[in-house]
Scaffold this motif. Structure first.
Motif, PDB file in Angstrom:
ATOM      1  N   PHE A 202       0.847  -1.189   0.000  1.00 26.98           N
ATOM      2  CA  PHE A 202       0.000   0.000   0.000  1.00 26.98           C
ATOM      3  C   PHE A 202       0.884   1.241   0.000  1.00 26.98           C
ATOM      4  O   PHE A 202       1.956   1.252   0.588  1.00 26.98           O
ATOM      5  N   LEU A 203       0.398   2.283  -0.662  1.00 29.22           N
ATOM      6  CA  LEU A 203       1.096   3.566  -0.651  1.00 29.22           C
ATOM      7  C   LEU A 203       0.104   4.644  -0.256  1.00 29.22           C
ATOM      8  O   LEU A 203      -0.987   4.718  -0.822  1.00 29.22           O
ATOM      9  N   ASN A 204       0.466   5.451   0.714  1.00 25.23           N
ATOM     10  CA  ASN A 204      -0.348   6.585   1.133  1.00 25.23           C
ATOM     11  C   ASN A 204       0.430   7.874   0.922  1.00 25.23           C
ATOM     12  O   ASN A 204       1.632   7.944   1.194  1.00 25.23           O
ATOM     13  N   ILE A 205      -0.292   8.889   0.443  1.00 19.90           N
ATOM     14  CA  ILE A 205       0.275  10.230   0.306  1.00 19.90           C
ATOM     15  C   ILE A 205      -0.543  11.136   1.210  1.00 19.90           C
ATOM     16  O   ILE A 205      -1.765  11.225   1.073  1.00 19.90           O
ATOM     17  N   SER A 206       0.102  11.785   2.138  1.00 20.51           N
ATOM     18  CA  SER A 206      -0.632  12.667   3.039  1.00 20.51           C
ATOM     19  C   SER A 206      -0.503  14.116   2.575  1.00 20.51           C
ATOM     20  O   SER A 206       0.497  14.509   1.975  1.00 20.51           O
ATOM     21  N   ALA A 207      -1.563  14.879   2.839  1.00 17.56           N
ATOM     22  CA  ALA A 207      -1.587  16.315   2.536  1.00 17.56           C
ATOM     23  C   ALA A 207      -1.074  16.594   1.134  1.00 17.56           C
ATOM     24  O   ALA A 207      -0.068  17.298   0.941  1.00 17.56           O
ATOM     25  N   SER A 208      -1.763  16.046   0.137  1.00 19.04           N
ATOM     26  CA  SER A 208      -1.270  16.117  -1.237  1.00 19.04           C
ATOM     27  C   SER A 208      -1.079  17.560  -1.717  1.00 19.04           C
ATOM     28  O   SER A 208      -1.782  18.481  -1.296  1.00 19.04           O
ATOM     29  N   ILE A 209      -0.109  17.720  -2.594  1.00 17.57           N
ATOM     30  CA  ILE A 209       0.205  19.017  -3.208  1.00 17.57           C
ATOM     31  C   ILE A 209       0.197  18.836  -4.719  1.00 17.57           C
ATOM     32  O   ILE A 209       0.233  17.702  -5.210  1.00 17.57           O
ATOM     33  N   PRO A 210       0.109  19.929  -5.474  1.00 14.26           N
ATOM     34  CA  PRO A 210      -0.014  19.802  -6.942  1.00 14.26           C
ATOM     35  C   PRO A 210       1.092  18.968  -7.599  1.00 14.26           C
ATOM     36  O   PRO A 210       0.838  18.257  -8.567  1.00 14.26           O
ATOM     37  N   SER A 211       2.289  19.005  -7.074  1.00 15.57           N
ATOM     38  CA  SER A 211       3.383  18.253  -7.704  1.00 15.57           C
ATOM     39  C   SER A 211       3.291  16.746  -7.450  1.00 15.57           C
ATOM     40  O   SER A 211       4.118  15.979  -7.950  1.00 15.57           O
ATOM     41  N   ASP A 212       2.278  16.307  -6.731  1.00 18.08           N
ATOM     42  CA  ASP A 212       2.075  14.876  -6.535  1.00 18.08           C
ATOM     43  C   ASP A 212       1.447  14.223  -7.766  1.00 18.08           C
ATOM     44  O   ASP A 212       1.361  13.001  -7.837  1.00 18.08           O
TER      45      ASP A 212
END
Lengths: 111, 115
Positions: free
Chosen positions: A73-83
């Motif tokens: 699993f992969l989680n990205i927290s508090a995403s930003i435009p460069s994600d």
């Protein structure tokens, strides 16, 4: 054929949101890895996992090696435009010199 | 950044013509790979090499051949290109010389169009 089932196929994110994606297989892997590809470039390694149950972070990214060794699993927290980009999971079986890749999760910013 | 260069970066060719893509590394690493990327399929392994003159097939090797006569160069050849081989091709090397941890460095890709 593709051994890894990656989901979701695509997702829209809004800045500040947490997002998750996963990868499953019917096979056991000794290593799980997550790569990100920006448009027009080659994939870049984000996180590598070598032990069942392992939880590893890289900045706002957190990945886990499933206890059954058949998923990650992969989680990205508090995403930003460069994600935005395409995220690939990959697995390597014991004794093999090659990786199997998932079909990718395309992350796009929600307008 | 790992020293990987692919050439050409873009190529348009006609069905039935031979095409060779080159991957060059300056890292002196043992393992080199050729992948193709197509929408909905992710990255699929074509061929890989584990040393000079040592190569093996991947999952989509039909219609492709490879050669590695020296450590730094890994060539991918389409003997007679077909439209189904229109794709973006990526070369990759392992991050550590002599070991295969699954951690790969990728080149910037070669976009091939077969008309």
């Amino acid at each position: 054929g593709q051994q890894l089932n990656q989901s979701p196929q695509s997702m829209f994110i809004q800045e500040g949101e947490d997002v998750s994606m996963n990868c499953t297989s019917s096979s056991i892997f000794n290593t799980w890895l997550w790569y990100k590809q920006d448009p027009g470039e080659g994939p870049v390694l984000l996180i590598a996992l070598y032990k069942a149950g392992e939880l590893t972070s890289n900045g706002r990214l957190t990945a886990q090696f499933g206890i059954t060794r058949k998923d990650s699993f992969l989680n990205i927290s508090a995403s930003i435009p460069s994600d935005v980009g395409i995220y690939f999971c990959a697995g390597q079986k014991g004794g093999e010199d090659k990786l199997s890749f998932g079909a990718g999760t395309t992350v796009t910013v929600r307008a | 950044d790992a020293g990987i260069t692919q050439s050409p970066r873009h190529k348009v060719t006609e069905t039935g013509t031979p095409v060779t893509l080159r991957c060059h590394q300056t890292e002196n690493h043992r393992y080199m790979y050729w992948y193709r990327q197509d929408p909905g399929h992710g990255l699929r392994l074509i061929h890989y090499s584990y040393g000079v003159k040592d190569t093996d097939k991947g999952e989509v090797s039909d219609g492709y051949s490879v050669s590695r006569s020296k450590t730094e160069d890994f060539l991918l050849t389409l003997e007679s290109a077909t439209s189904s081989q229109t794709s973006v091709y990526f070369c990759a090397i392992t991050s550590v010389s002599g070991l295969n941890t699954g951690e790969l460095f990728f080149g910037e890709g070669s976009r091939l169009t077969v008309l």
